[in-house]
Design an enzyme around this catalytic site. Structure first.
Site, mmCIF file in Angstrom:
data_model
loop_
_atom_site.group_PDB
_atom_site.id
_atom_site.type_symbol
_atom_site.label_atom_id
_atom_site.label_comp_id
_atom_site.label_asym_id
_atom_site.label_seq_id
_atom_site.Cartn_x
_atom_site.Cartn_y
_atom_site.Cartn_z
ATOM 1 N N ASP A 33 42.479 76.407 55.893
ATOM 2 C CA ASP A 33 43.712 77.128 55.543
ATOM 3 C C ASP A 33 43.870 78.339 56.450
ATOM 4 O OD1 ASP A 33 45.871 78.322 54.282
ATOM 5 O OD2 ASP A 33 44.617 79.283 52.753
ATOM 6 N N ASN A 35 46.905 80.349 56.424
ATOM 7 C CA ASN A 35 47.857 81.380 55.976
ATOM 8 C C ASN A 35 47.545 81.929 54.587
ATOM 9 O OD1 ASN A 35 48.556 79.199 54.476
ATOM 10 N ND2 ASN A 35 50.747 79.274 54.931
ATOM 11 N N ASP A 37 47.222 80.638 51.617
ATOM 12 C CA ASP A 37 47.796 80.145 50.360
ATOM 13 C C ASP A 37 46.818 79.226 49.618
ATOM 14 O OD1 ASP A 37 47.888 77.895 51.910
ATOM 15 O OD2 ASP A 37 50.020 77.468 51.609
ATOM 16 N N ASP A 41 46.035 73.442 56.226
ATOM 17 C CA ASP A 41 47.323 73.218 56.899
ATOM 18 C C ASP A 41 47.153 72.694 58.322
ATOM 19 O OD1 ASP A 41 46.590 75.717 58.174
ATOM 20 O OD2 ASP A 41 47.369 76.717 56.381
ATOM 21 N N ASP A 110 48.208 58.493 57.694
ATOM 22 C CA ASP A 110 48.086 57.591 56.554
ATOM 23 C C ASP A 110 49.440 56.922 56.347
ATOM 24 O OD1 ASP A 110 46.938 56.597 54.004
ATOM 25 O OD2 ASP A 110 45.590 58.292 54.280
ATOM 26 N N ASP A 211 47.300 52.329 53.481
ATOM 27 C CA ASP A 211 46.880 52.545 52.102
ATOM 28 C C ASP A 211 47.152 51.342 51.197
ATOM 29 O OD1 ASP A 211 46.135 54.736 50.106
ATOM 30 O OD2 ASP A 211 48.026 54.025 49.240
ATOM 31 N N GLU A 268 43.013 49.675 54.130
ATOM 32 C CA GLU A 268 42.235 49.829 52.908
ATOM 33 C C GLU A 268 42.439 48.573 52.071
ATOM 34 O OE1 GLU A 268 41.809 52.808 49.094
ATOM 35 O OE2 GLU A 268 43.764 52.050 49.668
ATOM 36 N N HIS A 340 37.884 60.251 50.874
ATOM 37 C CA HIS A 340 38.500 61.145 49.882
ATOM 38 C C HIS A 340 38.585 60.535 48.488
ATOM 39 C CE1 HIS A 340 41.593 58.358 50.947
ATOM 40 N NE2 HIS A 340 42.352 58.794 49.962
ATOM 41 N N ASP A 341 38.234 59.265 48.354
ATOM 42 C CA ASP A 341 38.255 58.613 47.036
ATOM 43 C C ASP A 341 36.847 58.383 46.495
ATOM 44 O OD1 ASP A 341 41.031 58.301 47.089
ATOM 45 O OD2 ASP A 341 40.896 56.338 48.079
HETATM 46 C C1 GLC Z 1 44.459 54.641 48.027
HETATM 47 C C2 GLC Z 1 44.168 56.074 48.397
HETATM 48 C C3 GLC Z 1 44.046 56.883 47.151
HETATM 49 C C4 GLC Z 1 45.341 56.798 46.394
HETATM 50 C C5 GLC Z 1 45.790 55.349 46.189
HETATM 51 C C6 GLC Z 1 47.230 55.279 45.822
HETATM 52 O O1 GLC Z 1 43.436 54.067 47.321
HETATM 53 O O2 GLC Z 1 43.035 56.150 49.207
HETATM 54 O O3 GLC Z 1 43.686 58.205 47.381
HETATM 55 O O4 GLC Z 1 45.209 57.420 45.159
HETATM 56 O O5 GLC Z 1 45.653 54.561 47.339
HETATM 57 O O6 GLC Z 1 48.030 55.581 46.931
HETATM 58 CA CA CA Z 2 47.750 77.052 54.110
#
Ligand code: GLC
Ligand code: CA
Length: 575
Positions: A33, A35, A37, A41, A110, A211, A268, A340-341
C-alpha cells in the site's frame, strides 16, 4: 505418448515463449500500500518490480483489479473495463505494463468470466426487465411449485438459485448470490466477453489466469441431484462433473481471443476428467497450462473444512508423483504450493517440526524443480505461514464465514470451528505481505484491511535480504539454477522420474534429458523425516548444484539431515 525426452525431440520447433518462465502471483489488496488507505495498490506493485526481477520472476499474475464491490474480493466484477479505484487508475495500470516490459517481465491478469457482479450493468438491466434481452445474459428460470428450479448448493453455501425480486423467476449463481453466472449459450454475451478480452490483450497483456472456467457449461435442464448434506442440497460441483461439452465453448473462446495474440493462459480447473487432459493442455489445448491442485485436494473434507483431513506425507508424495507422471505425457502443468484460496504451503505440506527455514527451502525446491511452470505466491519466498486467528471477527473471507457456520451446524463448538476453519481459511494467504519488521510489516502506513500475521517480526523481506542464508536468498538461487543456461533445458523439458520411492520420508526425483553429450541428469532429494538419512547413489555425484543445509555427498552415498534437500548433478551410473 512416450516420455518427455521424445516429447522434446518431436516438438523442438514447437517451443512456446512461456515454457521456461517462472511466475509469481500477486494478491493486490495485500501486496503493498503506497497511499496509506490500508489497501495494496498498483503503485505498490510498480514499486516492487525490481524486487521481483531480482527474485527471478518473468510472469506476474495479478488477482482481479477490475471495478468491483469486493463481495468476493474482486472476483465479482462490476465493470471489466475499469480499474478498481481502490487500486489506482488505468494510467497507472498502463505504467505498470510499461515498467514490466522495461524489465522483460510479463503481466497476466485474472479473467473472471463464469460470473460477474450483481452490480454489473448487465445484471442490473436484467433485474429491471426479467423478460428482456439482458435476462438472457444470465440463467433466469421459473421455480418449481414454490421451490427453486433445482437443488444445487453453491460453492459458498446455500442454494444456487436466488429469487428475482418482483417476479416468479430465480437466477443462477455457482458462487455467492452477488456473483450471477453468465449465460454461455448466448452468442451476444459471449461476443461481449471476447471483445473485452481482446481489448486487454491489445493493451499488451501477456495473457490471463482463467477463473473457475470449468463451471461455464451448464446442463440447461438443471436436473435435481441426490442430496449430499443435511440441507437437502447437492453440491453444484457434482452437476459440473456430469455435464459434458465445455470443450466446444473453450475452443471457441481460444480461437476468438488468446490464439490471436499468442497469449499465455493458465486455467483454474478442479475435478476434470483425466481423458480430457490433452484436450485442455496438450499442444493444441484450450489453455497453455492449468494448475495442478491434486495435492491440495488431499485436504478436502467430505462435508466441508470441518471434516478435512491433515495431509499425510506419504499421500502427498504419491499424489505429486502420480500427477507429474501423468501430466508430463500431455503438456505443462502449473505447479503451486499455495495461492489466494489456499492456506500457506509451509503450514500445510510440512510436518510441524519442519515449519522452519530449512523446511521452507526444502518444500520450495520440490515445487520449483518439478516439471511444469512454477508459480510462487506472494510471501512464499520468505516462508510466510498461516495466521493464528483469535476470533471469527478477524476473518474477511466469504467462504471462511460460510464454512464456520457449516462447522457449527455439524455440532462443533465455537472454539473447535475457529480452529478447523482457521487451518484452511483463505485469509491465511491474504494477510498483508511482510516487507519489514516495522509497524504493520511495512505493508501500510495506515490501518491494514486485514490482520497482519504477528509473526512478521520474525518473517519479513527486509531481514531476509540482509541474511545470506535466508529463505529469500535461497529462492533466488533456486530460480537462478532453474533458469541457468546450463540447466534450463533439463528443468524445462527434462523428464520427471521418481527416485527412492520406497524410502520413508524421502521425496526424491530425477529430471533428465537423454541424448549423447547434451544428455544431463539431476537428482533432487529431500528428507522430510526427523532422522538423518543415508541414500545409496544410483549415479555418481558430479556436483552439488544446490543444498539448504550442509549435507554432504560422497562418491556413492548421499547424507541428508532432517529437512535437508540437495540437488545433484549426476555422473555415470554407479557400479
Ligand atoms: C476462484 C477464485 C476464488 C473465487 C472464485 C469465484 O476459485 O480463485 O478466489 O472466490 O473463483 O470467482
Ligand atoms: Ca492503497
Amino acid at each position: 505418448m512416450a516420455g518427455t525426452a521424445e516429447w522434446k525431440e518431436r516438438n523442438i520447433e514447437h517451443r512456446k515463449w512461456w515454457h521456461d518462465k517462472v511466475a509469481y502471483q500477486i494478491y493486490p489488496k495485500s501486496f503493498c500500500d503506497t497511499n496509506g488507505d490500508g489497501i495494496g495498490d498498483l503503485r505498490g506493485i510498480i514499486s516492487k518490480l525490481d524486487y521481483l526481477k531480482e527474485l527471478g520472476i518473468d510472469i506476474i499474475w495479478i488477482s482481479p483489479i477490475y471495478q468491483s464491490p469486493f463481495v468476493d474480493q474482486g472476483y465479482d466484477i462490476s465493470d471489466y473495463y475499469q480499474i478498481a479505484p481502490e487500486f489506482g487508475t488505468m494510467e497507472e495500470f498502463d505504467e505498470l505494463l510499461a515498467e514490466a516490459e522495461k524489465r522483460e517481465m510479463h503481466i497476466v491478469m485474472d479473467l473472471v468470466i463464469n460470473h460477474c457482479s450483481d452490480q454489473h450493468e448487465w445484471f442490473q438491466k436484467a433485474l429491471a426487465d426479467p423478460e428482456g434481452e439482458y435476462a438472457d445474459y444470465f440463467y433466469f428460470r421459473k421455480g418449481e411449485n414454490g421451490n427453486p428450479p433445482s437443488n444445487y448448493r453453491s460453492y459458498f453455501g446455500g442454494s444456487c438459485w436466488e429469487p428475482v425480486p418482483g417476479s416468479d423467476q430465480y437466477y443462477f449463481h455457482a458462487f455467492a448470490k452477488e456473483q450471477p453466472d453468465l449465460n454461455w449459450e448466448n452468442p451476444k454475451m459471449k461476443q461481449e466477453l471476447y471483445d473485452m478480452i481482446n481489448w486487454w490483450l491489445e493493451k499488451g497483456l501477456a495473457g490471463f489466469r482463467i477463473d473457475a472456467i470449468i463451471n461455464i457449461k451448464k446442463d440447461l435442464e438443471f436436473p435435481n441431484l441426490e442430496p449430499d448434506g443435511p440441507d437437502g442440497l447437492a453440491g453444484f460441483h457434482r452437476a459440473v462433473e456430469q455435464t459434458t461439452g465445455v470443450g466446444e465453448l473453450l475452443e471457441e473462446l481460444k480461437r476468438n481471443t488468446f490464439a490471436k495474440y499468442d497469449a499465455f493462459t493458465v486455467a483454474e480447473v478442479f475435478n476434470m476428467r483425466e481423458e480430457e487432459l490433452t484436450e485442455f493442455i496438450g499442444e493444441e489445448g484450450h489453455f497453455s497450462t492449468m494448475f495442478d491442485f491434486s495435492a491440495h485436494c488431499l485436504s478436502e473434507g467430505e462435508h466441508g473444512w470441518y471434516d478435512a483431513p491433515d495431509i499425510d506425507f506419504q499421500d502427498w508424495k504419491e499424489t505429486v508423483t502420480k500427477s507429474q507422471l501423468k501430466l508430463q505425457k500431455v503438456g505443462f502443468a502449473a505447479n503451486i504450493i499455495e495461492n489466494h484460496d489456499e492456506p500457506r504451503g509451509v503450514s500445510r505440506f510440512l510436518p510441524e517440526y519442519a515449519r522452519n527455514p530449512a523446511g521452507t527451502k526444502m518444500l520450495g525446491t520440490i515445487s520449483l524443480l518439478l516439471r511444469g511452470i512454477p508459480f510462487l505466491y506472494q510471501g512464499q519466498e520468505i516462508g510466510m505461514q498461516n495466521c493464528n486467528w483469535g476470533n471469527r471477527e478477524e476473518w474477511d473471507d466469504i467462504s471462511t464465514k460460510d464454512q464456520y457456520q457449516t462447522a457449527l451446524q455439524a455440532g462443533l463448538s465455537e472454539q473447535e470451528a475457529l480452529k478447523v476453519c482457521g487451518r484452511l481459511s483463505r485469509d491465511n494467504a491474504r494477510t498483508p505481505m511482510q516487507w519489514s519488521g516495522e509497524k504493520n510489516a511495512g505493508f501500510t502506513a495506515g490501518k491494514p484491511w486485514l490482520k497482519v500475521n504477528p509473526n512478521y517480526t520474525r518473517i519479513n523481506v527486509e531481514d531476509q535480504q540482509k541474511d545470506a542464508d535466508s529463505a529469500l536468498h535461497y529462492y533466488q538461487k533456486l530460480i537462478r539454477l532453474r533458469k541457468s543456461e546450463v540447466w534450463k533445458e533439463v528443468f524445462t523439458y527434462g523428464t520427471f522420474l521418481p527416485a527412492y520411492e520406497d524410502q520413508e520420508y524421502i521425496m526424491a526425483f530425477y529430471r533428465y534429458l537423454e541424448g549423447g553429450e547434451n544428455g544431463r541428469r539431476v537428482l533432487v532429494a529431500g528428507n522430510f523425516g526427523t532422522e538423518t538419512r543415508e541414500l545409496p547413489l544410483e549415479y555418481s555425484c558430479k556436483k552439488v548444484l544446490l543444498s539448504n543445509l550442509s549435507g554432504n555427498c560422497a562418491e556413492e552415498k548421499l547424507t541428508l539431515d532432517p529437512c535437508g534437500i540437495m540437488v545433484l548433478e549426476c555422473g555415470g551410473k554407479a557400479e
